[in-house]
Design an enzyme around this catalytic site. Sequence first.
Site, PDB file in Angstrom:
ATOM      1  N   HIS A  14     -73.364   2.721  43.253  1.00  0.00           N
ATOM      2  CA  HIS A  14     -74.241   3.531  43.458  1.00  0.00           C
ATOM      3  C   HIS A  14     -75.098   3.588  41.993  1.00  0.00           C
ATOM      4  O   HIS A  14     -75.019   2.770  41.089  1.00  0.00           O
ATOM      5  CB  HIS A  14     -73.611   4.811  43.492  1.00  0.00           C
ATOM      6  CG  HIS A  14     -72.773   5.571  42.095  1.00  0.00           C
ATOM      7  ND1 HIS A  14     -72.825   6.746  41.691  1.00  0.00           N
ATOM      8  CD2 HIS A  14     -72.016   4.677  41.185  1.00  0.00           C
ATOM      9  CE1 HIS A  14     -72.091   6.608  40.421  1.00  0.00           C
ATOM     10  NE2 HIS A  14     -71.720   5.484  40.238  1.00  0.00           N
ATOM     11  N   CYS A  23     -76.024   4.463  33.558  1.00  0.00           N
ATOM     12  CA  CYS A  23     -75.684   4.802  35.023  1.00  0.00           C
ATOM     13  C   CYS A  23     -76.998   4.909  35.959  1.00  0.00           C
ATOM     14  O   CYS A  23     -76.711   5.022  37.044  1.00  0.00           O
ATOM     15  CB  CYS A  23     -74.762   5.935  35.182  1.00  0.00           C
ATOM     16  SG  CYS A  23     -73.136   5.746  34.449  1.00  0.00           S
ATOM     17  N   HIS A  27     -74.856  -0.041  39.865  1.00  0.00           N
ATOM     18  CA  HIS A  27     -73.443  -0.669  39.439  1.00  0.00           C
ATOM     19  C   HIS A  27     -72.408  -0.277  40.416  1.00  0.00           C
ATOM     20  O   HIS A  27     -72.720   0.578  41.255  1.00  0.00           O
ATOM     21  CB  HIS A  27     -73.155   0.119  37.934  1.00  0.00           C
ATOM     22  CG  HIS A  27     -73.042   1.550  37.994  1.00  0.00           C
ATOM     23  ND1 HIS A  27     -74.293   2.424  38.045  1.00  0.00           N
ATOM     24  CD2 HIS A  27     -71.976   2.300  37.779  1.00  0.00           C
ATOM     25  CE1 HIS A  27     -73.797   3.663  38.088  1.00  0.00           C
ATOM     26  NE2 HIS A  27     -72.337   3.714  37.801  1.00  0.00           N
ATOM     27  N   HIS A  29     -67.919   0.841  41.171  1.00  0.00           N
ATOM     28  CA  HIS A  29     -66.740   1.292  40.826  1.00  0.00           C
ATOM     29  C   HIS A  29     -65.579   1.089  41.544  1.00  0.00           C
ATOM     30  O   HIS A  29     -65.798   0.721  42.871  1.00  0.00           O
ATOM     31  CB  HIS A  29     -66.814   3.004  40.816  1.00  0.00           C
ATOM     32  CG  HIS A  29     -67.652   3.521  39.698  1.00  0.00           C
ATOM     33  ND1 HIS A  29     -67.368   3.634  38.292  1.00  0.00           N
ATOM     34  CD2 HIS A  29     -69.090   4.221  39.711  1.00  0.00           C
ATOM     35  CE1 HIS A  29     -68.371   3.863  37.575  1.00  0.00           C
ATOM     36  NE2 HIS A  29     -69.431   4.326  38.540  1.00  0.00           N
ATOM     37  N   HIS A  71     -66.947  -0.672  50.120  1.00  0.00           N
ATOM     38  CA  HIS A  71     -67.937  -1.675  50.107  1.00  0.00           C
ATOM     39  C   HIS A  71     -69.210  -1.321  50.694  1.00  0.00           C
ATOM     40  O   HIS A  71     -69.867  -1.924  51.647  1.00  0.00           O
ATOM     41  CB  HIS A  71     -67.397  -3.080  50.690  1.00  0.00           C
ATOM     42  CG  HIS A  71     -66.279  -3.639  49.895  1.00  0.00           C
ATOM     43  ND1 HIS A  71     -65.086  -3.151  49.764  1.00  0.00           N
ATOM     44  CD2 HIS A  71     -66.466  -4.642  49.285  1.00  0.00           C
ATOM     45  CE1 HIS A  71     -64.600  -4.106  49.061  1.00  0.00           C
ATOM     46  NE2 HIS A  71     -65.239  -4.884  48.414  1.00  0.00           N
ATOM     47  N   GLU A 129     -63.574   7.550  38.537  1.00  0.00           N
ATOM     48  CA  GLU A 129     -64.479   6.328  38.649  1.00  0.00           C
ATOM     49  C   GLU A 129     -64.072   5.264  37.781  1.00  0.00           C
ATOM     50  O   GLU A 129     -64.615   4.371  37.742  1.00  0.00           O
ATOM     51  CB  GLU A 129     -65.896   6.788  38.279  1.00  0.00           C
ATOM     52  CG  GLU A 129     -66.300   7.505  36.887  1.00  0.00           C
ATOM     53  CD  GLU A 129     -67.581   7.967  36.839  1.00  0.00           C
ATOM     54  OE1 GLU A 129     -68.415   8.215  37.683  1.00  0.00           O
ATOM     55  OE2 GLU A 129     -68.329   8.026  35.596  1.00  0.00           O
TER      56      GLU A 129
END
Length: 140
Positions: A14, A23, A27, A29, A71, A129
């Site tokens: 996201h 952010c 990237h 998580h 994914h 996260e």
Amino acid sequence: MYELKTESAFDSAHFLTDYYGKCENLHGHRWRVVAYIGADALQTESTMKDMVMDFGVFKRCVRALAEELDHTFLIEEGSLAPQTLACLEQEGFSLTLLPFRTTAENLARYFFERMEAEGLRPSCVEMYETPNNCAIYRPA
């Protein structure tokens, strides 16, 4: 009050729109969701006598919700140009468009509301996260 707790996890990418820091870039998580359901009293009949609910039903629901986001690229609706979305789809990427900014806070609320829609009585959802940072959603 009685509570049950279960956990699941999913990996997704996201970015945060209108954010000025790392952010704002794409990237990923390893999201960890910890869900709680509560009841003032235990059930009194049938196979769930003296239970809040069957753990198996609870676990399957939370894991199925996590699987939907696993994914995939979580995208806030309207945050990418239509041409960009079309190119990503053409390349075969798994995209999940969401009607909110994809913060941990909003994902915690999303899981809470989806659990409610499945007939569960969530009391709280924690969305990690990172291993040390989580957002918690519980209604007021």
